[in-house]
Design a protein around this motif. Sequence first.
Motif, PDB file in Angstrom:
ATOM      1  N   GLY A   1      63.983  18.101  14.633  1.00  0.00           N
ATOM      2  CA  GLY A   1      64.521  18.225  15.982  1.00  0.00           C
ATOM      3  C   GLY A   1      64.909  19.657  16.306  1.00  0.00           C
ATOM      4  N   ILE A   2      65.482  20.334  15.313  1.00  0.00           N
ATOM      5  CA  ILE A   2      65.864  21.733  15.504  1.00  0.00           C
ATOM      6  C   ILE A   2      64.629  22.606  15.711  1.00  0.00           C
ATOM      7  CG2 ILE A   2      66.846  23.734  14.302  1.00  0.00           C
ATOM      8  CD1 ILE A   2      68.940  21.821  13.119  1.00  0.00           C
ATOM      9  N   THR A   3      63.590  22.362  14.920  1.00  0.00           N
ATOM     10  CA  THR A   3      62.339  23.108  15.080  1.00  0.00           C
ATOM     11  C   THR A   3      61.744  22.882  16.465  1.00  0.00           C
ATOM     12  OG1 THR A   3      61.867  22.931  12.714  1.00  0.00           O
ATOM     13  CG2 THR A   3      60.017  23.452  14.154  1.00  0.00           C
ATOM     14  N   THR A   4      61.744  21.633  16.912  1.00  0.00           N
ATOM     15  CA  THR A   4      61.220  21.303  18.235  1.00  0.00           C
ATOM     16  C   THR A   4      62.021  22.002  19.327  1.00  0.00           C
ATOM     17  OG1 THR A   4      60.504  19.132  17.438  1.00  0.00           O
ATOM     18  CG2 THR A   4      60.666  19.417  19.822  1.00  0.00           C
ATOM     19  N   GLY A   5      63.337  22.077  19.142  1.00  0.00           N
ATOM     20  CA  GLY A   5      64.191  22.748  20.120  1.00  0.00           C
ATOM     21  C   GLY A   5      63.833  24.214  20.299  1.00  0.00           C
ATOM     22  N   ILE A   6      63.528  24.881  19.191  1.00  0.00           N
ATOM     23  CA  ILE A   6      63.140  26.294  19.253  1.00  0.00           C
ATOM     24  C   ILE A   6      61.848  26.456  20.049  1.00  0.00           C
ATOM     25  CG2 ILE A   6      62.392  28.279  17.890  1.00  0.00           C
ATOM     26  CD1 ILE A   6      64.219  27.252  15.636  1.00  0.00           C
ATOM     27  N   LEU A   7      60.849  25.645  19.712  1.00  0.00           N
ATOM     28  CA  LEU A   7      59.544  25.748  20.375  1.00  0.00           C
ATOM     29  C   LEU A   7      59.622  25.334  21.846  1.00  0.00           C
ATOM     30  CD1 LEU A   7      57.352  24.247  17.507  1.00  0.00           C
ATOM     31  CD2 LEU A   7      57.408  26.639  18.231  1.00  0.00           C
ATOM     32  N   PHE A   8      60.340  24.229  22.120  1.00  0.00           N
ATOM     33  CA  PHE A   8      60.426  23.723  23.487  1.00  0.00           C
ATOM     34  C   PHE A   8      61.133  24.722  24.411  1.00  0.00           C
ATOM     35  CE2 PHE A   8      62.958  21.588  26.748  1.00  0.00           C
ATOM     36  CZ  PHE A   8      61.950  20.960  27.475  1.00  0.00           C
ATOM     37  N   SER A   9      62.225  25.304  23.935  1.00  0.00           N
ATOM     38  CA  SER A   9      62.990  26.217  24.793  1.00  0.00           C
ATOM     39  C   SER A   9      62.172  27.447  25.162  1.00  0.00           C
ATOM     40  CB  SER A   9      64.293  26.624  24.102  1.00  0.00           C
ATOM     41  OG  SER A   9      64.040  27.309  22.894  1.00  0.00           O
ATOM     42  N   ARG A  10      61.443  27.977  24.202  1.00  0.00           N
ATOM     43  CA  ARG A  10      60.605  29.147  24.493  1.00  0.00           C
ATOM     44  C   ARG A  10      59.517  28.802  25.510  1.00  0.00           C
ATOM     45  NH1 ARG A  10      59.703  31.154  18.252  1.00  0.00           N
ATOM     46  NH2 ARG A  10      61.438  32.641  18.129  1.00  0.00           N
ATOM     47  N   PHE A  11      58.898  27.642  25.328  1.00  0.00           N
ATOM     48  CA  PHE A  11      57.795  27.246  26.195  1.00  0.00           C
ATOM     49  C   PHE A  11      58.292  26.872  27.592  1.00  0.00           C
ATOM     50  CE2 PHE A  11      54.957  23.801  27.773  1.00  0.00           C
ATOM     51  CZ  PHE A  11      53.812  24.558  27.939  1.00  0.00           C
ATOM     52  N   ALA A  12      59.332  26.028  27.647  1.00  0.00           N
ATOM     53  CA  ALA A  12      59.821  25.535  28.935  1.00  0.00           C
ATOM     54  C   ALA A  12      60.489  26.632  29.754  1.00  0.00           C
ATOM     55  CB  ALA A  12      60.809  24.389  28.712  1.00  0.00           C
ATOM     56  N   SER A  13      61.109  27.574  29.074  1.00  0.00           N
ATOM     57  CA  SER A  13      61.841  28.629  29.774  1.00  0.00           C
ATOM     58  C   SER A  13      60.944  29.414  30.720  1.00  0.00           C
ATOM     59  CB  SER A  13      62.475  29.577  28.744  1.00  0.00           C
ATOM     60  OG  SER A  13      63.175  30.604  29.378  1.00  0.00           O
ATOM     61  N   GLY A  14      59.776  29.814  30.238  1.00  0.00           N
ATOM     62  CA  GLY A  14      58.862  30.583  31.083  1.00  0.00           C
ATOM     63  C   GLY A  14      58.375  29.789  32.279  1.00  0.00           C
TER      64      GLY A  14
END
Length: 409
Positions: A150-163
């Motif tokens: 879940g923590i790994t997914t959070g890192i990837l999701f935040s970077r992707f969704a932010s843009g």
Amino acid sequence: MENGNIYGNEKKSVVMTTALASLFAIAGGLAIGNLYWAQPLLAQIMTGFGLPVSNGGLLVTATQIGYAIGILCIVPLGDFVQRKKLITIVMSLSVLALFTCAVSPSFVILSLSLFSMGLVTVSGQIILPLAGDLSKPSDRGRIVGIVSSGITTGILFSRFASGILAGLWGWRAVYIIAAVLNLIMALIIIYVLPVIPSSNKMTSYKGLIVSVFTTFKRHKVLPKILLHTGLIFGLVFNLFWTSLTFLLSGDPFNYNTFQIGLVSLSGLAAAVFGVGLGKLQDNGLSVPALGIFVLISLVTMIFGYMVSDSIVAVIIIAAVFSIAVQGISVLSQARLFALSNEERSRLNTVFVVNNFIFSAIGSALASLLWSWGGWSCVMLGGIMISFIALVVWILSKSSFIEMDETIGI
């Protein structure tokens, strides 16, 4: 070394289920994701303030410094105070800090807000040891794997969704949405998580912090655990992903930021497979599995050196390498939590600080190696470090096997 879970009251109050572990995974992912919202937004933020884009890195630095202090000063409290209250406080403060980021009128205020947000967005690193505490010893690896994924997914999701979100509504909207999501999660945690009494014998905060630095004296195998994650996650992982941005933004790819973000989603393979990787620890296969994952890291770096002009090859290498890194991280953390029933928050503090230091070195090393010889030079560095990690595993095998026999795995 004791086996079992000493938190008798906790076991009566909370039954660790897959559903609860999944909730912990989402909460941890949101918390860690707060650190990465800003990375794709730097150009937009600096342009909005009328400042040079090159100064945007200071915002990331402010966040990282705050996070490092929070890890060292707040996370150990998980071994000292009632954890529902601690998690509620830091999550609530994170919501406040995120709203402050959204309304910051200047670069200086935003920097201070991001520092404050980094300081308090540590709930994920409190939740992860708690998940280990509430798990049965025979199921701890699986639970740690779920939360870690879940923590790994959070890192990837935040970077992707932010843009994407910033492109639609501007960078301030990103922090408003993040604040709302964190607020909802805080309310859910307050509702779902019962009071979990502390069973630690520490009597002072000073003694608690001092004991963080003496964990190495109490657990001789700890440096060997940390060295595996430091070398592969801290150094090789950051070498690869930092340099991959350089590779994809130049010839022959010439990708824009959005396209690079899509490629980075290949790292989700780690989150998907990571859910089940912890079972290897539960089934007594941790030692050989760790060696296999280190070997996979070495092999992917070799293939990365050989193939760099095919996007399909790059994506496959990135996905397989990410799975190996996740495997090393999950197995190392599960082994870490098996060291002591009373020190998991402090041990996790040491774990995260270790990775933080190695990651900083890895990012700097990536830029240095790239300037020397581009992608090929970076991959040679990854090959050398992975080989060193393989030697470390060979030298650590007997200690890990002895530890497993002692705790009955």
